[in-house]
Design a protein around this motif. Structure first.
Motif, PDB file in Angstrom:
ATOM      1  N   GLY A  90      77.789 -87.519 -35.394  1.00  0.00           N
ATOM      2  CA  GLY A  90      78.097 -86.219 -34.792  1.00  0.00           C
ATOM      3  C   GLY A  90      78.882 -85.340 -35.750  1.00  0.00           C
ATOM      4  N   VAL A  91      79.911 -85.907 -36.376  1.00  0.00           N
ATOM      5  CA  VAL A  91      80.731 -85.127 -37.314  1.00  0.00           C
ATOM      6  C   VAL A  91      79.875 -84.657 -38.493  1.00  0.00           C
ATOM      7  N   THR A  92      79.043 -85.565 -39.013  1.00  0.00           N
ATOM      8  CA  THR A  92      78.180 -85.202 -40.154  1.00  0.00           C
ATOM      9  C   THR A  92      77.231 -84.070 -39.758  1.00  0.00           C
ATOM     10  N   HIS A  93      76.658 -84.191 -38.556  1.00  0.00           N
ATOM     11  CA  HIS A  93      75.705 -83.170 -38.103  1.00  0.00           C
ATOM     12  C   HIS A  93      76.404 -81.829 -37.865  1.00  0.00           C
ATOM     13  N   LEU A  94      77.579 -81.861 -37.254  1.00  0.00           N
ATOM     14  CA  LEU A  94      78.317 -80.616 -36.999  1.00  0.00           C
ATOM     15  C   LEU A  94      78.662 -79.909 -38.318  1.00  0.00           C
ATOM     16  N   ALA A  95      79.070 -80.700 -39.311  1.00  0.00           N
ATOM     17  CA  ALA A  95      79.404 -80.107 -40.614  1.00  0.00           C
ATOM     18  C   ALA A  95      78.156 -79.478 -41.234  1.00  0.00           C
ATOM     19  N   ALA A  96      77.017 -80.174 -41.094  1.00  0.00           N
ATOM     20  CA  ALA A  96      75.763 -79.638 -41.652  1.00  0.00           C
ATOM     21  C   ALA A  96      75.372 -78.338 -40.938  1.00  0.00           C
ATOM     22  N   LEU A  97      75.588 -78.287 -39.619  1.00  0.00           N
ATOM     23  CA  LEU A  97      75.267 -77.070 -38.854  1.00  0.00           C
ATOM     24  C   LEU A  97      76.157 -75.902 -39.290  1.00  0.00           C
ATOM     25  N   ALA A  98      77.466 -76.179 -39.379  1.00  0.00           N
ATOM     26  CA  ALA A  98      78.418 -75.108 -39.731  1.00  0.00           C
ATOM     27  C   ALA A  98      78.142 -74.563 -41.128  1.00  0.00           C
ATOM     28  N   ARG A  99      77.526 -75.409 -41.957  1.00  0.00           N
ATOM     29  CA  ARG A  99      77.197 -74.978 -43.314  1.00  0.00           C
ATOM     30  C   ARG A  99      76.072 -73.937 -43.333  1.00  0.00           C
ATOM     31  N   LEU A 100      75.410 -73.741 -42.196  1.00  0.00           N
ATOM     32  CA  LEU A 100      74.342 -72.743 -42.115  1.00  0.00           C
ATOM     33  C   LEU A 100      74.904 -71.324 -41.960  1.00  0.00           C
ATOM     34  N   LEU A 101      76.190 -71.233 -41.649  1.00  0.00           N
ATOM     35  CA  LEU A 101      76.801 -69.912 -41.482  1.00  0.00           C
ATOM     36  C   LEU A 101      76.906 -69.214 -42.833  1.00  0.00           C
ATOM     37  N   PRO A 102      76.787 -67.893 -42.838  1.00  0.00           N
ATOM     38  CA  PRO A 102      76.954 -67.188 -44.117  1.00  0.00           C
ATOM     39  C   PRO A 102      78.380 -67.366 -44.638  1.00  0.00           C
ATOM     40  N   GLU A 103      78.495 -67.340 -45.954  1.00  0.00           N
ATOM     41  CA  GLU A 103      79.807 -67.573 -46.573  1.00  0.00           C
ATOM     42  C   GLU A 103      80.732 -66.359 -46.396  1.00  0.00           C
ATOM     43  N   ARG A 104      81.992 -66.648 -46.240  1.00  0.00           N
ATOM     44  CA  ARG A 104      83.061 -65.638 -46.206  1.00  0.00           C
ATOM     45  C   ARG A 104      82.862 -64.581 -45.111  1.00  0.00           C
ATOM     46  N   ASP A 105      82.328 -65.029 -43.998  1.00  0.00           N
ATOM     47  CA  ASP A 105      82.090 -64.133 -42.873  1.00  0.00           C
ATOM     48  C   ASP A 105      82.764 -64.785 -41.660  1.00  0.00           C
ATOM     49  N   PRO A 106      83.796 -64.172 -41.101  1.00  0.00           N
ATOM     50  CA  PRO A 106      84.530 -64.857 -40.031  1.00  0.00           C
ATOM     51  C   PRO A 106      83.694 -65.101 -38.778  1.00  0.00           C
ATOM     52  N   HIS A 107      83.809 -66.289 -38.222  1.00  0.00           N
ATOM     53  CA  HIS A 107      83.108 -66.649 -36.975  1.00  0.00           C
ATOM     54  C   HIS A 107      84.115 -67.394 -36.102  1.00  0.00           C
ATOM     55  N   GLU A 108      85.044 -66.647 -35.538  1.00  0.00           N
ATOM     56  CA  GLU A 108      86.169 -67.271 -34.852  1.00  0.00           C
ATOM     57  C   GLU A 108      85.724 -68.080 -33.634  1.00  0.00           C
ATOM     58  N   ASP A 109      84.707 -67.573 -32.909  1.00  0.00           N
ATOM     59  CA  ASP A 109      84.240 -68.297 -31.721  1.00  0.00           C
ATOM     60  C   ASP A 109      83.652 -69.650 -32.109  1.00  0.00           C
ATOM     61  N   ILE A 110      82.884 -69.641 -33.190  1.00  0.00           N
ATOM     62  CA  ILE A 110      82.275 -70.894 -33.657  1.00  0.00           C
ATOM     63  C   ILE A 110      83.368 -71.853 -34.127  1.00  0.00           C
ATOM     64  N   TYR A 111      84.374 -71.291 -34.785  1.00  0.00           N
ATOM     65  CA  TYR A 111      85.491 -72.123 -35.248  1.00  0.00           C
ATOM     66  C   TYR A 111      86.156 -72.823 -34.060  1.00  0.00           C
ATOM     67  N   GLU A 112      86.433 -72.031 -33.021  1.00  0.00           N
ATOM     68  CA  GLU A 112      87.072 -72.587 -31.815  1.00  0.00           C
ATOM     69  C   GLU A 112      86.197 -73.668 -31.181  1.00  0.00           C
ATOM     70  N   MET A 113      84.914 -73.365 -31.113  1.00  0.00           N
ATOM     71  CA  MET A 113      83.989 -74.298 -30.464  1.00  0.00           C
ATOM     72  C   MET A 113      83.851 -75.583 -31.289  1.00  0.00           C
ATOM     73  N   LEU A 114      83.857 -75.430 -32.621  1.00  0.00           N
ATOM     74  CA  LEU A 114      83.765 -76.610 -33.487  1.00  0.00           C
ATOM     75  C   LEU A 114      85.002 -77.489 -33.295  1.00  0.00           C
ATOM     76  N   LEU A 115      86.169 -76.836 -33.198  1.00  0.00           N
ATOM     77  CA  LEU A 115      87.408 -77.584 -32.958  1.00  0.00           C
ATOM     78  C   LEU A 115      87.296 -78.397 -31.671  1.00  0.00           C
ATOM     79  N   GLU A 116      86.836 -77.727 -30.607  1.00  0.00           N
ATOM     80  CA  GLU A 116      86.701 -78.394 -29.298  1.00  0.00           C
ATOM     81  C   GLU A 116      85.720 -79.552 -29.370  1.00  0.00           C
ATOM     82  N   THR A 117      84.589 -79.307 -30.041  1.00  0.00           N
ATOM     83  CA  THR A 117      83.537 -80.326 -30.107  1.00  0.00           C
ATOM     84  C   THR A 117      84.013 -81.545 -30.892  1.00  0.00           C
TER      85      THR A 117
END
Lengths: 252, 201
Positions: A90-117
Motif C-alpha cells: 500500500g505504501v509503495t503504491h501510494l508513493a507511486a500514485l503521488a509521483r504522478l502529480l506535477p512537480e512543485r505544484d501544491p496539492h494540499e487536499d491530496i497531501y491531507e488525504m495521503l496523510l490520512e491514508t
C-alpha cells in the motif's frame, strides 16, 4: 531561496557516495525534489523511507535549482508497515500514485488525504477503501474526476449503482439496466449517502479497484506509457488473502 | 583556465580512479601518484591482478555470486547446508553475511530490490531462478535476508507470495534493536517494530 514545510517521503535515489535525491510531497510546495547531504548514511536512511512524515527546510540559490533539503523525521511510520504485506504494498503504491502529480505544484487536499491514508493500515478492508478513495481523489486532482453524485442520464441521485466508462458519470439502476454489461459497477462505499457504510462484500472492493483502475489507466497511465504498479496488484491480492483468511477462521 | 600538470595517460588514470567509490578527483590524484611512485611494488601487481580478475571473474550461474569459478566456491562447498537458501539483494550483502559467519546455508543473489522509482521490476531480478531453486526437494527453508527498507520488504513479500506452493518455510531477518544500540537514540519506528517482535527471555 529558502522555505520550511512539512512533507511525506515518496522516494529516494542515491546520489554519489553519501548523498541522496529525495522526493517529497510537501504540504505547501507540492511534489518537490532536493538533495540531502548524508542521505545515504545510516543516520538518515531510517528517516528517508517512503511513507514517513518529515519536517524540512529547502534552500537553493535560485528557485529553479534542485536545492538542498535539511530533513528531520516527525512520524516514522515506514518501520511499522514492513511486517505486513498489504501495508508495505500500500505504501509503495501510494508513493507511486503521488509521483504522478506535477512537480512543485501544491496539492494540499491530496497531501491531507495521503496523510490520512498512510496513518492506518491495521484493518486491511478499511485501508483498501481509503486507497480506492485516494485513487479517486488523484483522478480529480489530475483533472479527470468522476461525477458520482447524480445519474448522468436522468439526473436522479438515488440508486446510483453504475458508472459510465465513457463519461465517468454515475448511472442509476433504472437508466443503466439496458447497458448493464457495458457499465462499471459503482461499489456501495463510494455512493454518496452510503459512504460511511462498511464494505459489504469482496465484490465491492474489487469493483472499487476496477473502477479507479479503469480511469487511471485511460486518463493518466496510458498517455504516459505507464501501467499499474506491481504494488497495486500486490496490495489487492494481499487484502483479498487476508480477508479470505479471516473469513476462514471465523467459519471454523 | 585549468591546465593539466601531467600527460594524457596519467590524466586518464586519475579520471578512472576518480570513478571508484570513495574517491573524488583529489584523492584519485593522490592514489595515482602513489601508484606511480610504487610502480614495482604496487602498480604492476595491481595491473596483473586486474588482468586476472577481468579474465577469470564470473557470475555464478547457480546463485548469482561473483567468483573465479562457476559454480562459485559457496555453491560447491559440500559442508554447506543445502536445506537453507539465504536470499540477498546484492553480492555485498552475501559478503557481509559471510564475514559475520551468520549462516552455513547457500545463497541466492537477486541483483537488486524492487523499486518503482528506479524502474526495477520483477523481471529485472533473478526471482524466477529463485522459485525454481525453492522447488528443489533438498531445500526446506528460504531466509529472506533483505534490507529493512520499504523496497526491501516489498520484495520480500512479493517473493513470499510466489513461494506459496513450494514446500519450504519462508523466514526473514529480525528487525529491532542493534547490538550496542541505546533505546534513547533509536528512531520510533525501529523501537515499535522491536517491541512488536519481542521474544521470550
Amino acid at each position: 531561496m529558502e522555505w520550511t514545510d512539512e512533507g511525506i517521503v515518496l522516494g529516494v535515489r542515491r546520489h554519489g557516495e553519501a548523498g541522496a535525491i529525495v522526493e517529497l510531497l510537501t504540504r505547501s510546495h507540492g511534489r518537490h525534489l532536493g538533495l540531502v547531504r548524508g542521505g545515504a548514511g545510516s543516520r538518515m536512511r531510517p528517516v528517508l523511507q517512503p511513507g514517513n512524515s518529515v519536517s524540512t527546510v529547502w534552500r537553493a540559490r535560485l528557485d529553479e535549482h534542485l536545492g538542498h533539503y535539511a530533513i528531520e523525521g516527525t512520524r516514522l511510520r515506514a518501520a511499522t508497515v514492513l511486517a505486513s504485506s498489504h501495508a508495505v504494498y500500500g505504501v509503495t503504491h501510494l508513493a507511486a500514485l503521488a509521483r504522478l502529480l506535477p512537480e512543485r505544484d501544491p496539492h494540499e487536499d491530496i497531501y491531507e488525504m495521503l496523510l490520512e491514508t498512510l496513518e492506518d493500515f491495521d484493518d486491511p478492508r478499511e485501508a483498501a477503501m481509503r486507497l480506492v478513495r485516494f485513487e479517486l481523489a488523484m483522478l480529480t486532482e489530475l483533472g479527470f474526476g468522476l461525477d458520482l453524485t447524480a445519474c448522468a442520464a436522468t439526473g436522479v441521485s438515488h440508486e446510483l449503482i453504475y458508472v459510465s466508462p465513457k463519461s465517468g458519470g454515475a448511472v442509476s439502476r433504472q437508466a443503466g439496466q439496458p447497458w448493464h454489461d457495458k457499465l462499471l459497477p459503482l461499489p456501495a462505499f463510494l455512493r454518496g449517502a452510503d459512504e460511511a457504510r462498511p464494505l459489504s462484500s469482496d465484490d465491492d472492493l474489487s469493483n472499487g479497484f476496477r473502477l479507479t483502475g479503469f480511469f487511471l489507466m485511460r486518463h493518466v497511465l496510458e498517455p504516459r506509457g505507464l501501467a499499474h504498479s506491481d504494488a497495486r496488484e500486490g496490495f489487492i491480492a494481499a487484502v483479498t488473502k487476508r480477508r479470505a483468511g479471516a473469513q476462514g477462521q471465523a467459519g471454523s | 583556465m585549468s591546465s593539466s600538470v601531467a600527460g594524457p595517460e596519467i590524466e586518464r588514470l586519475i579520471q578512472l580512479l576518480a570513478r571508484l567509490p570513495g574517491l573524488g578527483p583529489r584523492s584519485a590524484r593522490r592514489a595515482a601518484l602513489h601508484l606511480i611512485k610504487k610502480r614495482d611494488a604496487l602498480m604492476m601487481p595491481l595491473s596483473a591482478a586486474l588482468d586476472v580478475a577481468i579474465e577469470k571473474i564470473e557470475v555464478c550461474k547457480t546463485c548469482g555470486n561473483i567468483d573465479t569459478q562457476n559454480p562459485c566456491t559457496v555453491c560447491i562447498d559440500p559442508r554447506r547446508d543445502s536445506a537453507i537458501l539465504v536470499v540477498v539483494a546484492d553480492v555485498a550483502d552475501l559478503w557481509a553475511l559471510e564475514r559475520a559467519r551468520a549462516t552455513n546455508g547457500r545463497y541466492h543473489v537477486l541483483g537488486a530490490t524492487l523499486s518503482p522509482l528506479d524502474g526495477v521490476g520483477p523481471d529485472d531480478l533473478t526471482i524466477e531462478a529463485l522459485v525454481a531453486r525453492a522447488h528443489d526437494e533438498k531445500v526446506t527453508e528460504i531466509v529472506l535476508a533483505l534490507n529493512a527498507t520499504v523496497d526491501g520488504q516489498t520484495t520480500a513479500h512479493y517473493i513470499t507470495d510466489l513461494l506459496q506452493d513450494a514446500s519450504v518455510r519462508v523466514t526473514r531477518l529480525a528487525h529491532g534493536v542493534p547490538v550496542g544500540g541505546e533505546l534513547d537514540y533509536l528512531d520510533e519506528g525501529t523501537l515499535s517494530a522491536a517491541m512488536r517482535q519481542r521474544t521470550l527471555f
